[in-house]
Design an enzyme around this catalytic site. Structure first.
Site, PDB file in Angstrom:
ATOM      1  N   LEU A 162      92.795  18.411  31.844  1.00 33.10           N
ATOM      2  CA  LEU A 162      94.082  18.399  32.548  1.00 33.10           C
ATOM      3  C   LEU A 162      93.967  17.577  33.823  1.00 33.10           C
ATOM      4  O   LEU A 162      94.872  16.793  34.162  1.00 33.10           O
ATOM      5  CB  LEU A 162      94.535  19.824  32.840  1.00 33.10           C
ATOM      6  CG  LEU A 162      95.916  20.040  33.475  1.00 33.10           C
ATOM      7  CD1 LEU A 162      95.924  19.874  34.979  1.00 33.10           C
ATOM      8  CD2 LEU A 162      96.993  19.136  32.850  1.00 33.10           C
ATOM      9  N   ASP A 166      86.034  14.141  36.149  1.00 33.56           N
ATOM     10  CA  ASP A 166      87.361  14.054  35.525  1.00 33.56           C
ATOM     11  C   ASP A 166      88.142  12.865  36.078  1.00 33.56           C
ATOM     12  O   ASP A 166      88.816  12.145  35.330  1.00 33.56           O
ATOM     13  CB  ASP A 166      88.152  15.339  35.786  1.00 33.56           C
ATOM     14  CG  ASP A 166      87.366  16.591  35.444  1.00 33.56           C
ATOM     15  OD1 ASP A 166      86.468  16.511  34.587  1.00 33.56           O
ATOM     16  OD2 ASP A 166      87.649  17.644  36.042  1.00 33.56           O
ATOM     17  N   TYR A 174      89.620  30.562  36.592  1.00 28.54           N
ATOM     18  CA  TYR A 174      88.285  30.223  37.088  1.00 28.54           C
ATOM     19  C   TYR A 174      88.280  30.230  38.607  1.00 28.54           C
ATOM     20  O   TYR A 174      89.297  29.971  39.253  1.00 28.54           O
ATOM     21  CB  TYR A 174      87.782  28.891  36.534  1.00 28.54           C
ATOM     22  CG  TYR A 174      88.426  27.638  37.070  1.00 28.54           C
ATOM     23  CD1 TYR A 174      87.819  26.906  38.089  1.00 28.54           C
ATOM     24  CD2 TYR A 174      89.621  27.154  36.538  1.00 28.54           C
ATOM     25  CE1 TYR A 174      88.386  25.735  38.564  1.00 28.54           C
ATOM     26  CE2 TYR A 174      90.196  25.992  37.000  1.00 28.54           C
ATOM     27  CZ  TYR A 174      89.576  25.281  38.018  1.00 28.54           C
ATOM     28  OH  TYR A 174      90.157  24.123  38.486  1.00 28.54           O
TER      29      TYR A 174
END
Length: 314
Positions: free
Chosen positions: A31, A255, A84
């Site tokens: 994401l 990411d 998380y």
């Protein structure tokens, strides 16, 4: 045109704040990559499953605001997103704690609409997954996804695999190694790091780790801010530019690197220039807290040198 599909899981993020408190946000490796791709002007859809709760609604609204497509998000009655928590040390290195065993995203490969979702992958230029994506599904679910990636590849899509490895997500290392072998074989682009691969293949050299990846395009990020870019049999070592600000949180460094790399490749840059773009964006992200940095903190000219007018495929 929507050019990239990112598949995975977004969770509720709890991040350390002052006074022993935590701030709430949202994040997940693929994401995060989808958001940064959208910020770099690349059309992207996020493919996942969410619950029918207000937090899932909030996630969808936030993704849409960022320009991430949500048309392939399945909604499951009575389910919730995972959670998380991030702890960071004085050097900005992070430690994660997860509560995700019953999250909606884990059921994505076992839904009535799964077949349609997987068949849609052939319509994208790039399909991006990570090792975390593969770890959240059952063995049967992983097999479905890998088979779908192979079919999409035969129909012209390019598959990008990020080796984001978290040992706690796997039943044992032998299972992880077997899945990595399948993912390496199915991928056109592999974005790897020694941090991810050495726990799976202890003691191996950089050359040996790269040799495990059969495709023509791979990036291996080293412990220092250095990467080795291999393309069509030729390898080149690339050093990141020195940071001008202190590192405060390394969450989403990989990411964001992946997002800038893929964006640059889609805009016609060669792999070395794409890796330079990846280092530029990652270098900005680690100087801010959280997975997604404020929009006004995005550095200028991330894709400098990319052949924007040509809009070439990877």
């Amino acid at each position: 045109m929507t050019r990239v599909a990112c598949i995975g899981e977004c969770m509720i993020e709890l991040r350390q704040a002052s006074g022993g408190l935590y701030s709430r946000g949202f994040g997940g490796d693929t994401l995060n990559t989808a958001v940064y791709l959208a910020r770099l002007g690349i059309g992207v859809d996020y493919i996942t499953a969410l619950g029918d709760d207000s937090l899932s609604d909030e996630m969808l609204a936030g993704w849409a605001t960022e320009g991430v497509g949500t048309g392939r998000v399945a909604r499951l009655r009575g389910k919730l997103p995972g959670i998380y928590l991030i702890e960071t040390d004085q050097r900005g290195e992070r430690r994660f704690f997860h509560w995700r065993e019953s999250s909606a995203a884990r059921q994505l490969m076992d839904l009535p609409e799964t077949g349609d979702i997987l068949n849609s992958l052939a319509g994208y230029e790039v399909v991006y997954i990570s090792a975390i994506t593969l770890s959240i599904y059952s063995a049967q679910g992983r097999a479905k996804l890998i088979d779908a990636l192979r079919r999409a590849r035969k129909q012209g899509a390019r598959i990008a695999f990020d080796t984001n490895f978290r040992a706690r997500g796997w039943p044992d290392l032998n299972v992880a190694r077997a899945v990595f072998d399948d993912a390496f074989e199915a991928a056109d682009i592999v974005l790897a790091s020694t941090e991810d691969l050495l726990p799976l293949y202890p003691g191996e050299s950089n050359d040996s780790l790269l040799a495990r990846i059969p495709g023509k395009e791979a990036v291996l990020k080293l412990a220092d801010p250095v990467s080795i870019v291999r393309y069509e049999g030729v390898s080149q070592e690339l050093k990141a530019e020195p940071l001008t600000r202190p590192v405060v949180d390394t969450t989403a460094a990989g990411d964001s690197f992946a997002a800038a790399y893929l964006a640059a490749r889609l805009r016609g840059s060669d792999p070395v220039a794409a890796a330079q773009a990846g280092h530029r964006l990652a270098g900005a992200v680690v100087c801010h807290h959280g997975a997604i940095i404020p929009l006004d903190a995005m550095p200028d000219h991330i894709l400098s040198g990319s052949a924007t007018p040509r809009e070439a495929s990877v």
